[in-house]
Design a protein around this motif. Structure first.
Motif, short mmCIF file in Angstrom:
data_model
loop_
_atom_site.label_atom_id
_atom_site.label_comp_id
_atom_site.label_asym_id
_atom_site.label_seq_id
_atom_site.Cartn_x
_atom_site.Cartn_y
_atom_site.Cartn_z
N ARG A 12 1.05 -1.05 0.01
CA ARG A 12 -0.01 0.05 -0.08
C ARG A 12 0.77 1.21 -0.04
O ARG A 12 1.73 1.32 0.94
CB ARG A 12 -0.52 -0.09 1.33
CG ARG A 12 -2.06 -1.20 1.39
CD ARG A 12 -2.56 -1.51 2.57
NE ARG A 12 -3.22 -0.28 3.35
CZ ARG A 12 -4.33 0.58 2.85
NH1 ARG A 12 -4.93 -0.25 1.67
NH2 ARG A 12 -4.72 1.36 3.55
N TRP A 14 1.39 5.12 -0.60
CA TRP A 14 0.83 6.68 -0.08
C TRP A 14 2.06 7.72 -0.76
O TRP A 14 2.98 7.78 -0.61
CB TRP A 14 0.75 6.92 1.24
CG TRP A 14 0.29 8.43 1.42
CD1 TRP A 14 -0.50 8.96 0.61
CD2 TRP A 14 0.45 9.45 2.45
NE1 TRP A 14 -1.02 10.24 1.04
CE2 TRP A 14 -0.17 10.41 2.33
CE3 TRP A 14 1.36 9.08 3.65
CZ2 TRP A 14 -0.15 11.52 3.12
CZ3 TRP A 14 1.23 10.21 4.54
CH2 TRP A 14 0.38 11.59 4.24
N GLU A 54 -1.34 12.02 11.90
CA GLU A 54 -1.26 10.91 12.64
C GLU A 54 -2.65 10.06 12.69
O GLU A 54 -2.49 8.85 12.71
CB GLU A 54 -1.02 11.28 14.05
CG GLU A 54 0.51 11.77 14.27
CD GLU A 54 0.98 11.98 15.95
OE1 GLU A 54 2.04 12.28 15.93
OE2 GLU A 54 0.30 11.73 16.93
N MET A 57 -2.96 8.51 9.05
CA MET A 57 -1.92 7.41 8.67
C MET A 57 -2.38 6.17 9.61
O MET A 57 -2.16 5.24 9.15
CB MET A 57 -0.65 7.92 8.73
CG MET A 57 0.01 8.75 7.59
SD MET A 57 1.55 9.26 7.93
CE MET A 57 2.30 7.52 7.41
N ALA A 58 -2.68 6.35 10.80
CA ALA A 58 -3.05 5.27 11.68
C ALA A 58 -4.36 4.40 11.07
O ALA A 58 -4.26 3.30 11.22
CB ALA A 58 -3.22 5.70 13.06
N SER A 59 -5.21 5.18 10.23
CA SER A 59 -6.26 4.49 9.98
C SER A 59 -6.15 3.77 8.52
O SER A 59 -6.73 2.87 8.14
CB SER A 59 -7.67 5.43 9.94
OG SER A 59 -7.19 6.29 8.74
N ARG A 61 -2.82 3.33 7.28
CA ARG A 61 -1.84 2.28 7.38
C ARG A 61 -0.95 1.86 6.11
O ARG A 61 -1.18 0.70 5.57
CB ARG A 61 -2.15 1.13 8.20
CG ARG A 61 -2.53 1.32 9.61
CD ARG A 61 -2.79 -0.04 10.46
NE ARG A 61 -1.12 -0.02 10.89
CZ ARG A 61 -0.42 0.48 11.99
NH1 ARG A 61 -1.26 1.44 12.70
NH2 ARG A 61 0.74 0.64 12.31
N ASP A 63 2.11 0.87 3.77
CA ASP A 63 3.46 0.06 3.82
C ASP A 63 4.60 1.08 3.54
O ASP A 63 5.80 1.01 4.07
CB ASP A 63 3.38 -1.11 2.95
CG ASP A 63 2.17 -1.85 3.35
OD1 ASP A 63 2.11 -2.28 4.60
OD2 ASP A 63 1.47 -2.28 2.24
N SER A 99 4.87 10.41 12.06
CA SER A 99 3.74 9.49 11.79
C SER A 99 4.16 8.14 11.22
O SER A 99 3.90 7.18 11.55
CB SER A 99 2.65 10.16 11.23
OG SER A 99 2.22 11.29 11.62
N CYS A 103 3.35 4.51 12.73
CA CYS A 103 2.59 3.24 12.07
C CYS A 103 3.49 2.48 11.41
O CYS A 103 2.94 1.74 10.71
CB CYS A 103 1.89 4.27 11.00
SG CYS A 103 0.75 5.43 11.50
N GLU A 104 4.85 2.39 11.85
CA GLU A 104 5.69 1.17 11.33
C GLU A 104 5.67 1.08 9.82
O GLU A 104 5.49 0.04 9.26
CB GLU A 104 5.20 -0.11 12.03
CG GLU A 104 5.54 0.10 13.58
CD GLU A 104 5.02 -1.12 14.16
OE1 GLU A 104 4.25 -2.09 13.71
OE2 GLU A 104 5.41 -1.41 15.48
N VAL A 105 5.69 2.28 9.08
CA VAL A 105 5.87 2.39 7.47
C VAL A 105 7.05 1.56 7.40
O VAL A 105 8.14 1.90 7.84
CB VAL A 105 5.86 3.80 7.16
CG1 VAL A 105 6.45 3.91 5.70
CG2 VAL A 105 4.32 4.40 7.22
#
Ligand code: GFB
Length: 318
Positions: A12, A14, A54, A57-59, A61, A63, A99, A103-105
């Motif tokens: 995914r 962004w 934040e 990005m949390a919603s 998520r 990669d 963020s 979010c562990e991108v």
């Protein structure tokens, strides 16, 4: 060519700043990859607001993040809007990079600019000349923000092991550019001025400055291809240049654009307008050694951009 270090397959992705020239070129280029491209307009997430970034990005998520969002412009915009250039760029990059860590991108690529290097840096400019001398005053605000973005990526790599990298493109041109004469970069400005002069039958075009500064120009579709390459083949390492090697004086650029448009008149030079840095040629050895080179030459790239401009540019500038 080095080995592929990261695969975009099934990821995914962004593209932050997808409405800009670079972001829209990235969206076009990513259509050829087996990944899901995510975009979000300002109404969905205001990148200047930490909480909004934040939460969004949390919603969502992602990669992978291509950080192509920011306040950009040519020499006049940079010089006349210093607060906007430093504030907007600092906020956007800090919000997204932090963020992405939360979010562990898996991988993030931050976009800088050749103006991060000192005004009188040794040419061609290698990545190592960063912070070795004073910046060009017309764009130091933007440059300081972009240097902070490079250092943010480096800090998150060092402290948390995040695979956040940064790419420094040279001057860009191509489809999706900003064609507003006051805020645009030189290639777009001269394309509009030349097109209008041809239509009006004017025999003179005014060029800002002396016409002697040299700039290196990279077609934005080549940039997008290089950025996707870096995402796959460059990891856990310091900022990397991405140029074309196509360097011309502003005077020669005007002539190349004149040829693309079919303008046969003259050029006048307004030396009361700033020249900016005398020269900004990237040393792109590092990306060449990885196995990537820009394929498009300035002459063909400019002809392609003019064709795009005639088809697509806002009718108010035509
Ligand atoms: O592309 P440009 O605006 O920015 O201008 P920089 C490059 C050169 O073109 C300068 C001359 O020497 C200008 O004097 N020029 C001539 C013109 N005619 C025009 C015109 O009609 N419009 C414009 N804009 N320039 C930018 C930085 O520097 O480079 C940004 O300000 C960013 O921060 C970008 O780094 C890549 O190349 O001087």
């Amino acid at each position: 060519m080095t080995d592929k270090l990261y695969s975009l397959n099934g990821k995914r992705v962004w593209v932050a700043g997808h409405r800009g020239m670079v972001g829209s070129a990235l969206v076009r280029r990513l259509a050829a990859e087996d990944c899901e491209v995510i975009t979000a307009g300002r109404a969905m997430v205001d990148l200047l607001r930490q909480e909004a970034v934040e939460t969004w990005m949390a919603s969502v998520r992602p990669d992978v993040v291509f950080l192509a969002a920011g306040k950009v412009g040519g020499i006049y915009a940079n010089d006349s809007l210093p607060a906007e250039f430093i504030y907007n760029n600092l906020m956007i990059e800090a919000n997204i990079i932090h963020s992405a860590h939360l979010c562990e991108v898996e991988k993030l690529l931050f976009l800088g600019s050749s103006c991060i290097y000192p005004k009188l840096a040794h040419q061609p400019m290698s990545e190592d000349v960063l912070l070795s001398g004073p910046l060009e005053p017309t764009n130091e605000w933007y440059a300081v923000a972009k240097i902070a973005g490079i250092k943010l990526c480096a800090a998150y790599r060092k402290q948390y092991g995040n695979d956040f990298i940064s790419a420094m493109p040279t001057n860009l041109y191509g489809p999706g550019d900003n064609f507003d004469l006051l805020s645009s970069h030189v290639a777009a400005a001269l394309l509009v001025k030349t097109h209008r002069a041809k239509l009006a039958g004017d025999s003179k075009i005014e060029i800002w400055g002396t016409g002697t500064p040299k700039r290196e120009f990279l077609h934005v579709d080549d940039l997008a291809d290089g950025l996707v390459f870096l995402m796959q083949y460059y990891s856990n390492a310091s900022h990397i240049n991405i140029g074309s090697g196509d360097e011309v004086t502003i005077r020669d650029l005007a002539q190349t654009i004149g040829d693309a448009v079919g303008y046969t008149g003259e050029y006048t030079y307004d030396a009361t307008k700033p020249d900016g840095a005398p020269r900004k040629l990237m040393d792109s050895t590092r990306i060449h050694d990885l196995g990537w080179r820009a394929p498009t030459k300035l002459k063909e790239g400019m002809a392609h951009t003019y064709a795009w401009f005639l088809e697509n540019a806002d009718k108010s500038v035509l």
